[in-house]
Design an enzyme around this catalytic site. Structure first.
Site, PDB file in Angstrom:
ATOM      1  N   THR A 120       0.827  -1.208   0.000  1.00  0.00           N
ATOM      2  CA  THR A 120       0.000   0.000   0.000  1.00  0.00           C
ATOM      3  C   THR A 120       0.863   1.259   0.000  1.00  0.00           C
ATOM      4  O   THR A 120       0.416   2.324  -0.417  1.00  0.00           O
ATOM      5  CB  THR A 120      -0.953   0.034   1.217  1.00  0.00           C
ATOM      6  OG1 THR A 120      -0.177  -0.026   2.425  1.00  0.00           O
ATOM      7  CG2 THR A 120      -1.922  -1.125   1.188  1.00  0.00           C
ATOM      8  N   SER A 150      -5.898   3.116  16.773  1.00  0.00           N
ATOM      9  CA  SER A 150      -6.943   3.822  16.020  1.00  0.00           C
ATOM     10  C   SER A 150      -8.119   4.180  16.914  1.00  0.00           C
ATOM     11  O   SER A 150      -8.438   3.456  17.866  1.00  0.00           O
ATOM     12  CB  SER A 150      -7.423   2.925  14.871  1.00  0.00           C
ATOM     13  OG  SER A 150      -8.644   3.390  14.333  1.00  0.00           O
ATOM     14  N   TYR A 204     -11.159  -4.441  11.423  1.00  0.00           N
ATOM     15  CA  TYR A 204     -10.052  -3.487  11.572  1.00  0.00           C
ATOM     16  C   TYR A 204      -9.930  -3.034  13.020  1.00  0.00           C
ATOM     17  O   TYR A 204      -8.832  -3.018  13.595  1.00  0.00           O
ATOM     18  CB  TYR A 204     -10.277  -2.280  10.654  1.00  0.00           C
ATOM     19  CG  TYR A 204      -9.258  -1.177  10.857  1.00  0.00           C
ATOM     20  CD1 TYR A 204      -7.955  -1.330  10.397  1.00  0.00           C
ATOM     21  CD2 TYR A 204      -9.597  -0.001  11.515  1.00  0.00           C
ATOM     22  CE1 TYR A 204      -7.009  -0.324  10.584  1.00  0.00           C
ATOM     23  CE2 TYR A 204      -8.656   1.004  11.713  1.00  0.00           C
ATOM     24  CZ  TYR A 204      -7.369   0.840  11.247  1.00  0.00           C
ATOM     25  OH  TYR A 204      -6.440   1.827  11.447  1.00  0.00           O
ATOM     26  N   VAL A 244      -6.509  11.053  10.548  1.00  0.00           N
ATOM     27  CA  VAL A 244      -5.334  11.824  10.156  1.00  0.00           C
ATOM     28  C   VAL A 244      -5.452  12.239   8.686  1.00  0.00           C
ATOM     29  O   VAL A 244      -5.918  11.476   7.843  1.00  0.00           O
ATOM     30  CB  VAL A 244      -4.056  10.995  10.362  1.00  0.00           C
ATOM     31  CG1 VAL A 244      -2.824  11.857  10.110  1.00  0.00           C
ATOM     32  CG2 VAL A 244      -4.019  10.401  11.770  1.00  0.00           C
ATOM     33  N   ARG A 248     -21.636   3.720   5.531  1.00  0.00           N
ATOM     34  CA  ARG A 248     -20.642   2.658   5.385  1.00  0.00           C
ATOM     35  C   ARG A 248     -20.726   1.710   6.571  1.00  0.00           C
ATOM     36  O   ARG A 248     -20.805   2.143   7.724  1.00  0.00           O
ATOM     37  CB  ARG A 248     -19.236   3.240   5.306  1.00  0.00           C
ATOM     38  CG  ARG A 248     -18.966   4.065   4.077  1.00  0.00           C
ATOM     39  CD  ARG A 248     -17.476   4.255   3.817  1.00  0.00           C
ATOM     40  NE  ARG A 248     -16.714   4.561   5.010  1.00  0.00           N
ATOM     41  CZ  ARG A 248     -15.388   4.650   5.047  1.00  0.00           C
ATOM     42  NH1 ARG A 248     -14.693   4.430   3.951  1.00  0.00           N
ATOM     43  NH2 ARG A 248     -14.749   4.952   6.162  1.00  0.00           N
TER      44      ARG A 248
END
Length: 324
Positions: free
Chosen positions: A46, A131, A155, A185, A283
């Site tokens: 990524t 997170s 996640y 961020v 979502r």
């Protein structure tokens, strides 16, 4: 910058995993500007090669192509390192719902490999990306460490597991670990492309290219958008954190609250583009509202963010105008 006067021992070596990514490459840049050596570990899955090419001619920069799922690669990368900033991970809540096994292997086992490699190589400090997703469905604002809800995505599960593993490594092996719970961020080099791109760079790219952005949900969801410079400060100050503060996780944000629909219209105004957005479904796994209590990081890490959303978004818009 609130981190320009941060001092480390001369000849300190930093390892940034995921150093070819958005946050990682900004960390590499900041460390180099402070005059220290930085090693980047990234498999470029990524992360971007151009984020490595930015620094490859700097004698204080070293790039290792490797995967944190490979313990040998982690061991090699940690050799001789003083401080680890573990940013390597796969992001995106919706994508994690589609790929739970991969997220477990990459975000949990990968982090565990890094913790073990840091322990065996006697690294001084291990700072890692967590997170705000770990707060799950906890409705009370602002979000405060120790008051987490039910996790809403694979996640989020991976990030919570990372925090628990890091705590074990502090408890049993004396490795000083510091988890940084990032809140949305944004900033230069954040990828604006793809189905899982973060909302701010995606909106900017679409507006600059004459496309009509789609807002998921009603646009009334709120976020504590955090400019990249604040995140750099948090990482550097965590590397100087006390042993008493280790084994814990900290909210890293500015402490503000912005509504998505307001951000959209702020961007159209700043770009001089008058386009009404489309609206799509919510979502899966998304948190409706997010706002951080940053008092713990201020008290224990000396974190003192000086980049407001307003200041940061001006810098971000300018960067994307010049680079898209």
């Amino acid at each position: 910058m609130s981190y320009q006067n941060v001092k480390f021992p001369e000849n300190s070596i930093f390892l940034v995993t995921g150093g070819a990514g958005f946050i990682g490459s900004n960390l590499c840049e900041a460390i180099l500007k402070l005059g220290y050596k930085v090693r980047c570990l990234d498999d470029l899955s990524t992360g971007k090669k151009e984020n490595v090419d930015l620094f490859i001619d700097n004698p204080n920069y070293e790039f290792i192509k490797g995967d944190i799922k490979d313990l040998d690669a982690c061991m090699n990368a940690c050799g001789g390192v003083d401080y680890v900033m573990n940013e390597a991970a796969w992001g995106s809540v919706p994508r994690s719902i589609e790929m739970p096994l991969f997220y477990c292997a990459n975000n949990i086992m990968g982090t565990l490999n890094m913790l073990e490699a840091a322990r065996q190589n006697k690294v001084k400090k291990f700072v890692y990306a967590s997170s705000s997703s770990v707060y799950g469905d906890e409705p009370v604002l602002p979000k405060k460490e120790g008051r987490e809800g039910n996790l809403l995505s694979p996640y989020a599960v991976t990030k919570r597991a990372d925090e628990e593993w890091a705590k074990q490594y502090t408890m049993h092996y004396g490795l000083d670990t510091y988890g940084l719970r990032y809140f949305n961020v944004f900033g230069k080099r954040q990828d604006p492309n793809g189905a899982y791109a973060a909302v701010i760079p995606r909106f900017i790219r679409q507006l600059l290219h004459g496309e009509v952005p789609t807002i998921n949900g009603d646009g009334k969801q709120s976020r504590d958008f955090t400019y990249i410079e604040n995140v750099i400060e948090a990482n550097l100050k965590a590397c100087l954190g006390s042993h008493e503060a280790s084994g814990q996780a900290f909210n890293i944000a500015y402490g503000g609250r912005e509504y998505l629909i307001d951000i959209y219209y702020d961007l159209t105004k700043a770009l001089g583009i008058n386009v009404q957005p489309n609206y799509g479904p919510d979502r899966a796994g998304d948190i409706k509202h997010s706002n951080a209590d940053i008092s713990k990081a201020k008290k224990l890490l000396g974190y003192s963010p000086d980049w407001s959303f307003e200041r940061g978004i001006k810098e971000a818009i300018q960067w994307y105008r010049e680079n898209l």
